[in-house]
Design a protein around this motif. Structure first.
Motif, PDB file in Angstrom:
ATOM      1  N   GLY A  97       1.023  -1.207  -0.044  1.00 16.57           N
ATOM      2  CA  GLY A  97      -0.033   0.065  -0.246  1.00 16.57           C
ATOM      3  C   GLY A  97       0.789   1.100   0.000  1.00 16.57           C
ATOM      4  N   ALA A  98       2.189   1.143   0.046  1.00 19.34           N
ATOM      5  CA  ALA A  98       3.017   2.368   0.108  1.00 19.34           C
ATOM      6  C   ALA A  98       3.147   2.982  -1.401  1.00 19.34           C
ATOM      7  CB  ALA A  98       4.372   1.878   0.537  1.00 19.34           C
ATOM      8  N   ARG A  99       3.301   4.291  -1.323  1.00 21.45           N
ATOM      9  CA  ARG A  99       2.872   4.754  -2.675  1.00 21.45           C
ATOM     10  C   ARG A  99       4.314   4.526  -3.480  1.00 21.45           C
ATOM     11  NH1 ARG A  99       3.857   9.957  -2.797  1.00 21.45           N
ATOM     12  NH2 ARG A  99       4.468  10.370  -0.689  1.00 21.45           N
ATOM     13  N   TYR A 100       4.203   4.381  -4.885  1.00 23.60           N
ATOM     14  CA  TYR A 100       5.311   4.281  -5.694  1.00 23.60           C
ATOM     15  C   TYR A 100       5.938   5.514  -6.039  1.00 23.60           C
ATOM     16  CZ  TYR A 100       8.656   3.387  -9.318  1.00 23.60           C
ATOM     17  OH  TYR A 100       9.829   3.162 -10.089  1.00 23.60           O
ATOM     18  N   VAL A 101       7.005   5.785  -5.600  1.00 18.29           N
ATOM     19  CA  VAL A 101       7.885   7.154  -5.882  1.00 18.29           C
ATOM     20  C   VAL A 101       9.241   6.751  -6.290  1.00 18.29           C
ATOM     21  CG1 VAL A 101       8.813   9.539  -5.338  1.00 18.29           C
ATOM     22  CG2 VAL A 101       6.435   8.585  -4.657  1.00 18.29           C
ATOM     23  N   LEU A 102       9.720   6.896  -7.680  1.00 17.44           N
ATOM     24  CA  LEU A 102      11.050   6.561  -8.191  1.00 17.44           C
ATOM     25  C   LEU A 102      12.067   7.357  -7.282  1.00 17.44           C
ATOM     26  CD1 LEU A 102      12.830   5.285  -9.967  1.00 17.44           C
ATOM     27  CD2 LEU A 102      12.667   7.183 -11.700  1.00 17.44           C
ATOM     28  N   GLY A 103      12.831   6.573  -6.805  1.00 19.59           N
ATOM     29  CA  GLY A 103      13.978   7.052  -5.735  1.00 19.59           C
ATOM     30  C   GLY A 103      13.648   6.914  -4.241  1.00 19.59           C
ATOM     31  N   ALA A 104      12.463   6.898  -4.008  1.00 19.65           N
ATOM     32  CA  ALA A 104      12.102   6.941  -2.507  1.00 19.65           C
ATOM     33  C   ALA A 104      12.329   5.685  -1.938  1.00 19.65           C
ATOM     34  CB  ALA A 104      10.559   7.161  -2.485  1.00 19.65           C
ATOM     35  N   THR A 105      12.935   5.996  -0.704  1.00 21.07           N
ATOM     36  CA  THR A 105      13.271   4.675   0.158  1.00 21.07           C
ATOM     37  C   THR A 105      12.379   4.925   1.376  1.00 21.07           C
ATOM     38  OG1 THR A 105      14.925   6.316   1.229  1.00 21.07           O
ATOM     39  CG2 THR A 105      15.625   4.950  -0.692  1.00 21.07           C
ATOM     40  N   GLY A 106      11.495   5.569   1.719  1.00 20.35           N
ATOM     41  CA  GLY A 106      10.627   5.495   3.098  1.00 20.35           C
ATOM     42  C   GLY A 106       9.924   6.554   3.345  1.00 20.35           C
ATOM     43  N   GLY A 107       9.287   6.613   4.277  1.00 23.41           N
ATOM     44  CA  GLY A 107       8.307   7.763   4.747  1.00 23.41           C
ATOM     45  C   GLY A 107       7.177   7.505   3.796  1.00 23.41           C
ATOM     46  N   GLY A 108       6.576   6.123   3.626  1.00 21.41           N
ATOM     47  CA  GLY A 108       5.460   6.015   3.083  1.00 21.41           C
ATOM     48  C   GLY A 108       5.438   5.965   1.628  1.00 21.41           C
TER      49      GLY A 108
END
Length: 206
Positions: A97-108
């Motif tokens: 359920g976490a959002r997909y964001v390219l380059g993201a490593t956490g924080g939802g």
């Protein structure tokens, strides 16, 4: 007899008949120790009051009890497989359920490789940051030998291993899906998009 010798080698008995310990060696993870001892990782964490799955070389772990004599190793042989599947699925579903964001490593928010990093961190294994780097760890696994916990890779951008997920068994995988914009569980080969872009799999869990 071979299984009995291996189990007795892994279990260093303490002074009582009901407690057994194991000293962590290089390359060990909490998951691999739990699997060899016939328990699951959460139980091992509870027995040792561990705040996380991180363990240190030389650390002594309480395994909760000695094996019963004679027939126990053979009778218990299938159990680690089922327990392992449940442990892997629990680690994978924790981040669904976490959002997909390219380059993201956490924080939802996560991308495909940071999702697999997060899942395997729960199992005591640190993976490299990118899908291409993860493609170079562990050992290659053929499609017919896939098992829960294998990393599965896809060519989604015209290059090998541009996407990665975690195989959960029964033809399903968990991944951070950019099209749907979230982490999710979906069919692996039952989905033509993934089946046509499948590169292969790597095994990092022993």
């Amino acid at each position: 007899m071979k299984a009995t010798r291996i189990l007795l080698t892994l279990l260093a008995l303490t002074g009582t008949a009901t407690a057994a310990t194991y000293t962590v060696k290089p390359g060990d993870s909490l998951y691999s120790i739990a699997k060899k001892a016939g328990v699951d990782a959460p139980t091992l964490m509870k027995l040792n009051k561990l705040p996380s799955t991180t363990i240190q070389v030389g650390q002594t772990l309480n395994l909760g009890g000695t094996p019963a004599p004679a027939a126990r190793p053979q009778a218990a042989a299938p159990a680690p497989v089922a327990t392992g599947n449940a442990t892997i699925r629990a680690a994978a579903t924790r981040f669904l359920g976490a959002r997909y964001v390219l380059g993201a490593t956490g924080g939802g928010a996560l991308d495909c490789s940071s999702y697999t990093m997060s899942v395997f961190r729960q199992l005591g294994i640190n993976l490299p940051r990118t899908a291409a780097q993860q493609w170079r760890v562990g050992s290659a696994v053929s499609r017919r030998d896939l098992r829960a916990g294998d990393l599965v890779f896809f060519n989604t951008m015209g290059r090998t291993a541009s996407h990665v997920g975690v195989y959960l068994g029964d033809g399903m995988m968990a991944n951070a899906n950019s099209y749907h914009g979230r982490t999710m569980i979906e069919p692996l080969f039952g989905n033509p998009y993934w089946a046509n872009r499948y590169d292969g799999a790597r095994r990092v869990l022993n």
